[in-house]
Write a protein that holds these residues in place. Structure first.
Motif, mmCIF file in Angstrom:
data_model
loop_
_atom_site.group_PDB
_atom_site.id
_atom_site.type_symbol
_atom_site.label_atom_id
_atom_site.label_comp_id
_atom_site.label_asym_id
_atom_site.label_seq_id
_atom_site.Cartn_x
_atom_site.Cartn_y
_atom_site.Cartn_z
ATOM 1 N N LYS A 1 0.837 -1.207 0.000
ATOM 2 C CA LYS A 1 0.000 0.000 0.000
ATOM 3 C C LYS A 1 0.867 1.251 0.000
ATOM 4 C CE LYS A 1 -4.151 1.728 2.321
ATOM 5 N NZ LYS A 1 -5.102 1.463 3.451
ATOM 6 N N GLN A 2 1.946 1.208 0.768
ATOM 7 C CA GLN A 2 2.869 2.336 0.826
ATOM 8 C C GLN A 2 3.600 2.516 -0.501
ATOM 9 O OE1 GLN A 2 5.844 1.967 3.884
ATOM 10 N NE2 GLN A 2 6.956 3.801 3.237
ATOM 11 N N LEU A 3 4.014 1.403 -1.100
ATOM 12 C CA LEU A 3 4.701 1.468 -2.383
ATOM 13 C C LEU A 3 3.785 2.045 -3.462
ATOM 14 C CD1 LEU A 3 6.537 -1.988 -2.381
ATOM 15 C CD2 LEU A 3 7.496 0.259 -1.847
ATOM 16 N N TYR A 4 2.519 1.696 -3.402
ATOM 17 C CA TYR A 4 1.538 2.216 -4.350
ATOM 18 C C TYR A 4 1.442 3.736 -4.235
ATOM 19 C CZ TYR A 4 -3.078 2.666 -6.639
ATOM 20 O OH TYR A 4 -4.127 3.013 -7.451
ATOM 21 N N LYS A 5 1.431 4.226 -3.004
ATOM 22 C CA LYS A 5 1.357 5.675 -2.779
ATOM 23 C C LYS A 5 2.623 6.373 -3.290
ATOM 24 C CE LYS A 5 -1.689 5.461 1.283
ATOM 25 N NZ LYS A 5 -1.806 5.731 2.748
ATOM 26 N N VAL B 1 -3.684 6.013 -11.622
ATOM 27 C CA VAL B 1 -3.330 4.632 -11.957
ATOM 28 C C VAL B 1 -4.049 3.715 -10.979
ATOM 29 C CG1 VAL B 1 -1.466 2.953 -12.195
ATOM 30 C CG2 VAL B 1 -1.069 5.347 -12.808
ATOM 31 N N ILE B 2 -4.975 2.906 -11.476
ATOM 32 C CA ILE B 2 -5.759 2.034 -10.604
ATOM 33 C C ILE B 2 -4.905 0.859 -10.121
ATOM 34 C CG2 ILE B 2 -7.923 2.683 -11.720
ATOM 35 C CD1 ILE B 2 -7.806 0.068 -13.292
ATOM 36 N N THR C 1 6.924 -13.955 -6.659
ATOM 37 C CA THR C 1 5.473 -14.130 -6.625
ATOM 38 C C THR C 1 4.802 -12.916 -7.255
ATOM 39 O OG1 THR C 1 5.627 -15.429 -4.588
ATOM 40 C CG2 THR C 1 3.472 -14.499 -5.138
ATOM 41 N N LEU C 2 3.844 -13.163 -8.119
ATOM 42 C CA LEU C 2 3.143 -12.068 -8.775
ATOM 43 C C LEU C 2 2.256 -11.324 -7.776
ATOM 44 C CD1 LEU C 2 2.074 -13.705 -12.161
ATOM 45 C CD2 LEU C 2 4.010 -12.182 -11.719
ATOM 46 N N VAL C 3 2.228 -10.023 -7.903
ATOM 47 C CA VAL C 3 1.413 -9.176 -7.040
ATOM 48 C C VAL C 3 0.056 -8.949 -7.701
ATOM 49 C CG1 VAL C 3 1.198 -6.862 -6.044
ATOM 50 C CG2 VAL C 3 3.395 -8.033 -6.031
ATOM 51 N N SER C 4 -1.006 -9.006 -6.923
ATOM 52 C CA SER C 4 -2.358 -8.782 -7.443
ATOM 53 C C SER C 4 -2.881 -7.427 -6.974
ATOM 54 C CB SER C 4 -3.302 -9.886 -6.961
ATOM 55 O OG SER C 4 -3.466 -9.814 -5.547
ATOM 56 N N ALA C 5 -3.994 -7.007 -7.531
ATOM 57 C CA ALA C 5 -4.600 -5.736 -7.142
ATOM 58 C C ALA C 5 -5.009 -5.749 -5.671
ATOM 59 C CB ALA C 5 -5.812 -5.443 -8.024
ATOM 60 N N GLU D 1 -9.650 0.173 -20.694
ATOM 61 C CA GLU D 1 -10.411 -1.074 -20.573
ATOM 62 C C GLU D 1 -10.312 -1.631 -19.156
ATOM 63 O OE1 GLU D 1 -8.801 -3.574 -23.566
ATOM 64 O OE2 GLU D 1 -9.892 -2.606 -25.220
ATOM 65 N N LEU D 2 -9.136 -1.506 -18.558
ATOM 66 C CA LEU D 2 -8.968 -1.956 -17.179
ATOM 67 C C LEU D 2 -9.858 -1.159 -16.229
ATOM 68 C CD1 LEU D 2 -5.187 -2.601 -16.325
ATOM 69 C CD2 LEU D 2 -7.088 -4.199 -16.141
ATOM 70 N N ARG D 3 -9.863 0.138 -16.414
ATOM 71 C CA ARG D 3 -10.670 1.008 -15.562
ATOM 72 C C ARG D 3 -12.150 0.720 -15.732
ATOM 73 N NH1 ARG D 3 -7.143 6.463 -16.977
ATOM 74 N NH2 ARG D 3 -5.401 6.005 -15.555
ATOM 75 N N GLN D 4 -12.579 0.476 -16.953
ATOM 76 C CA GLN D 4 -13.979 0.156 -17.214
ATOM 77 C C GLN D 4 -14.363 -1.139 -16.533
ATOM 78 O OE1 GLN D 4 -16.136 2.184 -18.858
ATOM 79 N NE2 GLN D 4 -17.729 0.749 -18.208
ATOM 80 N N LYS D 5 -13.453 -2.116 -16.584
ATOM 81 C CA LYS D 5 -13.697 -3.403 -15.946
ATOM 82 C C LYS D 5 -13.851 -3.226 -14.442
ATOM 83 C CE LYS D 5 -11.598 -7.956 -15.280
ATOM 84 N NZ LYS D 5 -10.419 -8.827 -15.596
ATOM 85 N N GLN D 6 -13.004 -2.381 -13.841
ATOM 86 C CA GLN D 6 -13.076 -2.150 -12.400
ATOM 87 C C GLN D 6 -14.378 -1.449 -12.034
ATOM 88 O OE1 GLN D 6 -10.605 0.878 -10.400
ATOM 89 N NE2 GLN D 6 -9.801 -0.802 -9.145
#
Length: 220
Positions: free
Chosen positions: A6-10, A24-25, A166-170, A212-217
């Protein structure tokens, strides 16, 4: 231990925001993050021999496969044993074998162009203290082949290796889960991710993908 996802995302959002990149979602960040990990990991592994600090950065990716029985390989002219490469192995860190349940022998990587020279040398050929290994492909599967002294009857492998990340997910991105990498490596990953996002933001095809990603979300 590294920082929270979460911190890395910020931190990432702060970096790209300076270049007026739109929001960026989490799904998009997870994709960019995983690609960035791959780039950083590849770069670090390529210079491990000249930079010992990298060993610390990759500590969280180390794993072991020990006391694995090997099979005599009769496809070679030299005495050798073969075993499947450990699942998830990205790169071998160190390898040793126990010969005939009593000799502990370290294994040295055998470069293809020196194979015959080394194995036929009176001074360099395998001994109970030093064996050689190579990585091979058989039936589309990866194996480790270890060349041993001619009198060897059994061999067991002890392998330390770097595993695939390991792959990171949303869902990781918006959680308080901690990233397993060191603080320095986390910074490297976020810097690469920020660069990628800024560069891709100028590509119309990438913008279509993001939309398209944003629309899906939004439809979830």
């Amino acid at each position: 231990m590294g920082r929270q996802y979460k911190q890395l995302y910020k931190e990432f959002l702060s970096n790209v925001g300076k270049h007026r990149v739109g929001t960026v979602i989490p799904d998009e960040f997870a994709l960019i993050f995983n690609v960035s990990v791959e780039e950083v990991l590849t770069n670090k592994l390529s210079v491990m021999g000249v930079n010992k600090k990298i060993t610390d950065d990759l500590q969280s990716l180390t794993a072991s496969s020990n006391n694995v029985a090997m099979t005599i390989d009769n496809t070679e002219l030299y005495r050798c044993f073969t075993v499947a490469r450990p699942t998830g192995c990205r790169r071998i860190k160190s390898l040793r074998v126990v010969l005939d349940d009593k000799y502990n022998s370290r294994c040295v990587y055998l470069e293809p162009h020196r194979k015959n020279i080394v194995l036929e040398s009176v001074f360099d050929k395998p001994t109970i203290k030093r064996c050689y290994y190579e990585e091979i492909v058989q039936s589309n599967n990866l194996y480790i082949r270890v060349f041993v002294p001619t009198i060897t009857q059994t061999a067991k492998m002890y392998c330390d290796f770097y595993k695939e990340p390991t792959l990171v997910s949303a869902s990781d991105v918006i959680s308080t889960n901690e990233c397993p990498y060191s603080n320095e490596m986390c910074t490297d990953i976020i810097n690469v991710a920020s660069r990628m996002c800024i560069e891709r933001n100028q590509d119309g095809r990438y913008q279509t993908f993001v939309n398209e990603l944003r629309q899906k979300q939004n439809n979830q």
